[in-house]
Motif scaffolding. Structure first.
Motif, mmCIF file in Angstrom:
data_model
loop_
_atom_site.group_PDB
_atom_site.id
_atom_site.type_symbol
_atom_site.label_atom_id
_atom_site.label_comp_id
_atom_site.label_asym_id
_atom_site.label_seq_id
_atom_site.Cartn_x
_atom_site.Cartn_y
_atom_site.Cartn_z
ATOM 1 N N LEU A 288 0.789 -1.217 0.090
ATOM 2 C CA LEU A 288 0.035 0.005 -0.110
ATOM 3 C C LEU A 288 0.877 1.239 -0.051
ATOM 4 O O LEU A 288 0.829 2.081 -0.633
ATOM 5 N N LEU A 289 1.954 1.177 0.869
ATOM 6 C CA LEU A 289 2.983 2.349 0.819
ATOM 7 C C LEU A 289 3.601 2.526 -0.305
ATOM 8 O O LEU A 289 3.437 3.730 -1.083
ATOM 9 N N ILE B 92 10.779 1.368 8.370
ATOM 10 C CA ILE B 92 9.351 1.501 8.189
ATOM 11 C C ILE B 92 8.388 0.710 9.356
ATOM 12 O O ILE B 92 8.547 -0.434 9.126
ATOM 13 N N ASP B 93 7.889 1.348 10.193
ATOM 14 C CA ASP B 93 7.127 0.687 11.241
ATOM 15 C C ASP B 93 5.483 0.732 10.509
ATOM 16 O O ASP B 93 4.940 1.671 10.544
ATOM 17 N N VAL B 94 5.121 -0.509 10.209
ATOM 18 C CA VAL B 94 3.828 -0.480 9.535
ATOM 19 C C VAL B 94 2.435 -0.988 10.381
ATOM 20 O O VAL B 94 1.459 -1.071 10.205
ATOM 21 N N GLN C 262 1.033 0.664 13.054
ATOM 22 C CA GLN C 262 -0.050 1.550 13.059
ATOM 23 C C GLN C 262 -0.969 1.701 12.054
ATOM 24 O O GLN C 262 -2.101 1.413 12.055
ATOM 25 N N ILE C 263 -0.450 1.709 10.819
ATOM 26 C CA ILE C 263 -1.313 1.459 9.466
ATOM 27 C C ILE C 263 -1.985 0.165 9.437
ATOM 28 O O ILE C 263 -3.035 0.312 9.083
ATOM 29 N N PHE D 149 -5.125 0.297 11.834
ATOM 30 C CA PHE D 149 -5.815 1.256 11.025
ATOM 31 C C PHE D 149 -6.689 0.784 10.046
ATOM 32 O O PHE D 149 -7.780 0.966 9.882
ATOM 33 N N TRP D 150 -5.949 0.097 9.419
ATOM 34 C CA TRP D 150 -6.445 -0.748 8.069
ATOM 35 C C TRP D 150 -7.424 -1.537 8.559
ATOM 36 O O TRP D 150 -8.519 -1.717 7.981
ATOM 37 N N LYS E 74 -9.402 -1.464 11.228
ATOM 38 C CA LYS E 74 -10.523 -0.487 11.749
ATOM 39 C C LYS E 74 -11.369 -0.246 10.628
ATOM 40 O O LYS E 74 -12.671 0.003 10.428
ATOM 41 N N VAL E 75 -10.761 0.067 9.353
ATOM 42 C CA VAL E 75 -11.683 0.697 8.121
ATOM 43 C C VAL E 75 -11.646 -0.180 7.219
ATOM 44 O O VAL E 75 -12.540 -0.035 6.027
ATOM 45 N N SER E 76 -11.450 -1.719 6.972
ATOM 46 C CA SER E 76 -11.692 -2.259 6.178
ATOM 47 C C SER E 76 -12.065 -3.743 6.624
ATOM 48 O O SER E 76 -11.636 -4.855 5.838
#
Lengths: 206, 268
Positions: free
Chosen positions: A85-86, A100-102, A104-105, A108-109, A111-113
């Motif tokens: 995605l990034l 890169i620390d993924v 948090q994403i 979040f992902w 939660k929204v998908s």
């Protein structure tokens, strides 16, 4: 490391290979990755199709050394997906930091998908059979709890999903929101819904 | 000019590694690079001076920095640049390693003229064998050398001034993208008047029991659940409340863009 593109041809083929070789200067990063200098990553590129393999030697006549034997399929992985995605959204990878620390994403992902509150297979069954003729019920069979849909016009079970008893509270919102009426207990008792012992659960009993 | 570039290069290497590029500044050789070339002897002297400059680098200390026991000054500098610029290895090989290697190879022209590698070096500098115009040959070599140093300066400068995305910027950017995608996916429903009224009501309440929500909007419980079902769980979060009802709230992850969608419209 060195990365080069090779155009490899013979009488009938023309192929492009992208080869990355790790060198002595890459030793610190090699150690983190569990490889040694001399490790090579080979990508065969044809349009958008890329085949990859990695190793130190690729001698087809040696045991497990050929490119095919050293290639692996990308497996489903949330970290890789988030990185994908990034990469899709940030064109200039030069601007990305080395680490890169993924986490948090990813959180979040989720939660929204998330998947649907009421599973797609239940919605499909309802649209196939029509909500007027269907009734829903919650029952237990042995140690498992089930959500079932019954076609009342044919007295036939058209959907059955089991869950563990510890998840009963968890599945109740889904059950309550299934957009068909709840079956009458006397009617349900006549249906051969489960080949063994069954016990219907009325939500108010929970 | 070249003298100044080499000093800048030396300073930048020192900035990154805390190791002086040269054990001792090769002042004489640096000065001699500007002397005009008119004969084979003077070409040989200039090329030797140039190679001596490369040979005077602080190889042992730089090798310690890269942790690679390199075999010569070219390999040492190439390794150093690769260590400092890990994402630019191809360019380093092409724009620094190769020209410097060719200069060192060219040195053999004066001693082993029949060496076939000499031909490779001459071709690289676009010089014909045997060399007739020594002045022009020296200029060609100097141009390639100067370009190599320019490349190093540019790349090191870029590294020194590069503003990378920070972790929180990456997180923020991706979260915004995911939120925008979600809003777009449900936009049609979110803009329907009755759904908008219900969602605004849920937003103002924070958390509400579905039966109370149905009562507030004078709807059947089953109807309001059916209406909101496509939005669950990504826009509205439905949780267990008791055996017959559920609690509803707006998914916190989407609250901000949803407010923007609704209140942005009102403000506009």
């Amino acid at each position: 490391m060195i990365t080069r593109i090779f155009h490899v041809t013979d009488a009938i083929t023309s192929e492009y290979f992208l080869v990355t070789l790790f060198e002595e200067v890459d030793l610190p990063v090699c150690q983190h990755m569990g490889i040694s200098p001399g490790f090579k990553i080979i990508n065969r590129i044809s349009g958008r199709v890329v085949e990859s393999c990695a190793g130190y030697r690729f001698d087809p006549e040696s045991y497990c050394e050929s490119m095919i034997e050293q290639s692996r399929k990308f497996i489903q992985d949330g970290t890789a997906d988030t990185f994908g995605l990034l990469l899709s959204e940030i064109e200039n990878i030069r601007k990305l930091p080395d680490t890169i620390d993924v986490e948090q994403i990813r959180e979040f992902w989720i939660k929204v998908s998330r998947s649907k509150l009421v599973s797609s297979s239940i919605i499909e069954t309802i649209s196939e059979c029509g909500s007027d003729s269907l009734v829903k019920c919650l029952y237990s069979g042995g140690r498992m709890h089930h959500i079932a849909l019954i076609d009342s016009s044919q007295n036939k079970v058209v959907y059955d999903m089991s869950t563990t008893s510890t998840e009963l509270e968890y599945i109740l919102p889904e059950y309550l929101w299934i957009p068909v009426r709840e079956g009458d207990i006397e009617y349900l008792n006549k249906i051969d819904i489960y080949p063994f012992q069954k016990r219907f659960i009325k939500p108010e009993q929970i | 000019m070249l003298n100044k570039k080499l000093q800048d290069f030396s300073r930048m290497i020192n900035d990154f590694t805390r190791i002086p590029l040269f054990e001792e500044i090769p002042s004489n050789e640096l000065h001699s690079l500007t002397i005009a070339v008119s004969s084979e002897d003077s070409l040989r002297a200039r090329v030797t001076d140039l190679c001596n400059i490369l040979d005077r680098i602080n190889k042992r200390a730089l090798d310690q920095f890269t942790s690679v026991a390199t075999e010569g000054s070219r390999e040492c500098l190439t390794c150093l640049l690769k260590k400092l610029l890990p994402n630019d290895h191809i360019m380093i090989d092409q724009k620094f390693g190769e020209p410097i290697g060719m200069i060192l190879l060219f040195r053999a022209y004066f001693t082993h003229r029949k060496n076939r590698n000499i031909k490779k070096a001459l071709e690289f500098f676009n010089v014909e064998f045997p060399i007739n115009d020594h002045g022009q040959t020296w200029e060609k070599i100097l141009v390639r050398f100067s370009e190599s140093i320019d490349f190093c300066l540019e790349m090191l400068n870029r590294k020194a001034t590069m503003v990378n995305f920070k972790q929180d910027e990456i997180d923020g950017q991706l979260m915004t993208i995911l939120q925008e995608r979600l809003i777009e996916k449900y936009r049609g429903m979110l803009e329907e008047a009755n759904i908008k009224r219900i969602l605004l009501y849920i937003m103002s309440e924070g958390l509400i029991i579905d039966s109370e929500l149905a009562e507030s909007f004078q709807m059947d419980l089953a109807d309001i659940r059916a209406l909101l079902l496509p939005l669950a769980p990504n826009i509205v979060k439905v949780s267990y409340y008791n055996s017959e009802t559920t609690s509803i709230k707006i998914n916190e992850a989407i609250l901000k863009p949803l407010r923007e969608l609704y209140f942005g419209e009102l403000v506009g």
